[in-house]
Design an enzyme around this catalytic site. Structure first.
Site, PDB file in Angstrom:
ATOM      1  N   ASN A 193       4.208  53.381  50.768  1.00 41.99           N
ATOM      2  CA  ASN A 193       3.814  52.046  51.204  1.00 41.99           C
ATOM      3  C   ASN A 193       3.721  51.134  49.980  1.00 41.99           C
ATOM      4  O   ASN A 193       2.785  51.253  49.180  1.00 41.99           O
ATOM      5  CB  ASN A 193       2.475  52.088  51.932  1.00 41.99           C
ATOM      6  CG  ASN A 193       2.055  50.721  52.451  1.00 41.99           C
ATOM      7  OD1 ASN A 193       2.798  49.743  52.340  1.00 41.99           O
ATOM      8  ND2 ASN A 193       0.865  50.630  53.015  1.00 41.99           N
ATOM      9  N   GLY A 251      -2.308  54.225  50.553  1.00 43.37           N
ATOM     10  CA  GLY A 251      -3.730  54.331  50.846  1.00 43.37           C
ATOM     11  C   GLY A 251      -3.982  55.061  52.150  1.00 43.37           C
ATOM     12  O   GLY A 251      -3.119  55.769  52.681  1.00 43.37           O
ATOM     13  N   ASP A 252      -5.186  54.853  52.684  1.00 41.29           N
ATOM     14  CA  ASP A 252      -5.584  55.564  53.899  1.00 41.29           C
ATOM     15  C   ASP A 252      -4.757  55.146  55.112  1.00 41.29           C
ATOM     16  O   ASP A 252      -4.551  55.934  56.035  1.00 41.29           O
ATOM     17  CB  ASP A 252      -7.067  55.312  54.178  1.00 41.29           C
ATOM     18  CG  ASP A 252      -7.966  55.850  53.071  1.00 41.29           C
ATOM     19  OD1 ASP A 252      -7.549  56.803  52.397  1.00 41.29           O
ATOM     20  OD2 ASP A 252      -9.069  55.312  52.876  1.00 41.29           O
ATOM     21  N   SER A 284      -6.619  51.531  47.648  1.00 39.63           N
ATOM     22  CA  SER A 284      -7.885  51.059  47.089  1.00 39.63           C
ATOM     23  C   SER A 284      -8.978  52.114  47.184  1.00 39.63           C
ATOM     24  O   SER A 284      -9.847  52.189  46.321  1.00 39.63           O
ATOM     25  CB  SER A 284      -8.333  49.782  47.821  1.00 39.63           C
ATOM     26  OG  SER A 284      -7.377  48.768  47.703  1.00 39.63           O
ATOM     27  N   ARG A 352      -7.715  42.368  48.340  1.00 41.99           N
ATOM     28  CA  ARG A 352      -6.966  43.593  48.080  1.00 41.99           C
ATOM     29  C   ARG A 352      -6.314  43.602  46.699  1.00 41.99           C
ATOM     30  O   ARG A 352      -6.159  44.659  46.073  1.00 41.99           O
ATOM     31  CB  ARG A 352      -5.903  43.781  49.153  1.00 41.99           C
ATOM     32  CG  ARG A 352      -4.996  44.980  48.951  1.00 41.99           C
ATOM     33  CD  ARG A 352      -4.047  45.175  50.108  1.00 41.99           C
ATOM     34  NE  ARG A 352      -4.760  45.610  51.302  1.00 41.99           N
ATOM     35  CZ  ARG A 352      -5.059  46.869  51.563  1.00 41.99           C
ATOM     36  NH1 ARG A 352      -4.699  47.810  50.709  1.00 41.99           N
ATOM     37  NH2 ARG A 352      -5.711  47.201  52.654  1.00 41.99           N
TER      38      ARG A 352
END
Length: 636
Positions: A193, A251-252, A284, A352
């Site tokens: 991503n 990230g998640d 993050s 972000r």
């Protein structure tokens, strides 16, 4: 039955004597065993020894000297062709025919302590063996190949076929059902991503991950996420069995897509079991990547640690959580939240660009404008945990954690650091065998190859010397070690996804609970009133610097549910937020941690968010239950 070599105990699988030109009266005796690579240095009557643990070795490559730029690896990364076939693929005149030596490069990342602190980190070490005991290159290469294949079998904990150790011409031939069947040579699927966290995932992959994949001879297919749910659709609709693992860079959010994409497949049972998921943190939070960490070297270099996890290819069971809302079913790998922490997570999205620091900044804002929410929380305590975790229990847990877990490493600052960590010569008696501040470190792969070929074809007296091991019958040695070969994996830019056009069904194991429209059983405990927050996790960390559930294990079958009811002061809440970095938040008054098997949230007021793994879901009743060891994650 395949004929294999039995090498038990500390017995040597292979051993050879080498010497080094620049060290007079110095002999190196190298022994390969199930423990690793033993190096014994004998110089002027003195003997010193060192062992490179097998777990620290990530790969090895066979090379030969070149006279100009071109393919440099004498054995292809796929390993499915013998030496003669590989040689015929080389361009005419691309190799130095006058050098009959065969080079074996062994790459390891060794755990070392900091000089001035108590922390640890992994340092890159390259051991080079030069084989020149025979008059023909082919015979020297067979010796190098013998070592390479034996090391690879030991790394995979696979039996070593006796043919690999034989000296006959067919000993390195790759036949169906042979060494390549024992070693899983499938590629890995990398789903990246580019928007995760500070948006540096592409650079991190190219600069810090690709060189390690080349060293380990691991092929990969890279796919860049082009839109929301790209990874989810990809995993749901493609043939994932051609890959040894699905590696997620981001990230998640993209991990959530991959996990749920697997459960949208009709063959979800076999897909989840046979294709584990690996994580390289570029977001993050990066809570799952930190939770998988088994030693403190993660804090020094999270990307390096996570990539080494993937290269080892060892998977471990991971608890997943089944989540049911009024209109959807989904699976969570990290957390479910409502209230304060969910507000911070979602509302800080506008910051972000600053990376993980966005959580700190927005925590201050939400602490000033504190909110409360009315609702009902019902839960079923885990059968092995009859009561909530008390402050005293939490304190004992924190005291058992290493102090280095309190170190805050910001990936945003780490992303510009080169992937190679040079071995400090003062830290090892074998410093003459390990490459140090190589002039090739900061070059691109293509430029490095050209530089290596140019230097190796030049006059030996005019180029700098970099020593290596080589066979006892050899006469001279100069070489350059490189971090990879010309092997390039395929990037498939095509996309046939049409978001929203497919009728998707969620599969997975059936629920053992009453439906969301039915009342909870009488055996459940109920809490009603005003709440500051409710947040649960089934792993230790919500983020790299947020130790939320110190006692959690990857597959303990427990959801760790934290509830804070209204009445807590801002000062106590500040203590809670500050304590999240090292686990002392459980000592704060009004904070309850409940080890549960299932829970249901029924909010009665609007104004907050309900999040699952950091993703906003439908606001309203939500029911959660643990699915023990349902997933598989790559971990050392």
């Amino acid at each position: 039955m395949e004929d294999v070599n039995g090498c038990g105990g500390d017995g040597a699988v292979l051993q050879e004597t080498f010497y080094i030109l620049s060290k007079k009266n110095t002999v190196y005796r190298v022994k390969l065993s199930e423990k690793g690579l033993s190096l014994v240095k004998e110089s002027n009557g003195n003997t010193k020894s060192e062992t490179i643990q097998l777990d620290d070795i990530i790969g090895c490559r066979c090379m030969r000297s070149k006279c100009k730029p071109g393919p440099s690896c004498a054995c292809r990364p796929s390993g499915r062709k013998d030496l003669k076939e590989a040689d015929r693929e080389e361009k005419p005149g691309s190799q130095d025919k006058s050098d009959i030596s065969a080079y074996l490069y062994i790459y390891a990342y060794v755990l070392k302590k900091y000089k001035m602190t108590s922390g640890v980190k992994r340092e890159r070490m390259t051991i080079t063996l030069r084989f020149r005991s025979f008059d023909k290159f082919e015979e020297n290469m067979r010796e190098a190949q013998k070592w390479r294949l034996a090391i690879k079998c030991l790394m995979k904990d696979a039996p070593i076929p006796r043919a690999v150790l034989n000296s006959d011409e067919n000993s390195i031939t790759m036949s169906p059902g042979g060494v390549e069947r024992i070693l899983d040579e499938r590629k890995i699927l990398v789903l990246l991503n580019p928007k995760s966290g500070p948006g540096r995932a592409r650079d991190v992959f190219q600069q810090k991950v690709v060189p390690l994949l080349l060293e380990a001879e691991v092929g990969y297919d890279l796919h860049i996420s082009k839109h929301a749910n790209y990874a989810r659709e990809f995993v749901r609709s493609r043939d994932v069995y051609q890959y040894r693992a699905i590696v997620v860079m981001g990230g998640d959010g993209i991990i959530f897509e991959v996990v749920n994409g697997l459960f949208e497949r009709p063959d979800w049972r076999s897909a989840v079991k046979e294709v584990p998921v690996g994580v390289i943190p570029c977001g993050s939070g990066n809570g799952l990547a930190k939770s998988v960490a088994v030693d403190d070297s993660y804090d020094h270099n999270p990307v390096l640690f996570s990539t080494l996890n993937i290269l080892k290819g060892t998977s471990t069971p991971l608890d997943l959580v089944r989540v049911e809302t009024r209109s959807k079913i989904m699976y969570s790998f990290l957390s479910i939240g409502w209230g304060l922490l969910s507000d911070i997570d979602i509302e800080s999205e506008k910051l972000r660009a600053i990376g993980g620091q966005r959580f700190t900044v927005w925590s201050v804002a939400r602490l000033i404008g504190l909110r409360t929410y009315k609702g009902r929380i019902s839960y079923l305590l885990h059968p092995n945990s009859k009561s909530p975790v008390s402050s005293s229990n939490a304190s004992r847990t924190v005291l058992t954690r290493s102090a280095s877990q309190m170190v805050d490493v910001d990936l945003a600052n780490d992303a510009n650091v080169g992937f190679m960590t040079p071995m400090h010569t003062s830290q090892s008696m074998f410093s003459d065998l390990v490459e140090s501040d190589s002039p090739l470190r900061d070059l691109s792969l293509e430029t490095a190859y050209a530089k290596i070929a140019e230097d190796m074809s030049s006059d030996p007296d005019q180029r700098p010397r970099m020593d290596s091991f080589y066979s006892i019958n050899s006469r001279r040695s100069t070489y350059y070690s490189i971090g990879g070969s010309s092997f390039q994996s395929v990037f498939d830019p095509s996309s046939d996804h049409n978001s929203g056009s497919v009728n998707v069904q969620m599969y997975g194991p059936p629920s053992q609970l009453p439906s969301l429209t039915q009342p909870v059983p009488d055996t459940w405990t109920k809490l009603e009133g005003e709440f500051i927050m409710m947040h649960s996790t089934n792993v230790t960390h919500l983020a790299k610097d947020c130790l939320f559930a110190p006692e959690a294990k990857l597959n303990d079958g427990i959801i760790w549910l934290v509830v804070i009811e209204a009445g807590i002061s801002r000062h106590q809440l500040l203590q809670f937020l500050l304590g999240l970095s090292h686990g002392t938040h459980l000592n704060c008054p009004h904070v309850k941690m409940l080890p549960v098997s299932a829970f249901r949230l029924e909010p009665e007021t609007e104004g907050s968010y309900i999040t699952v793994d950091g993703e906003v879901v439908e606001y309203g009743p939500i029911q959660v239950e643990i699915m023990p060891a349902l997933g598989r994650i790559l971990s050392r």
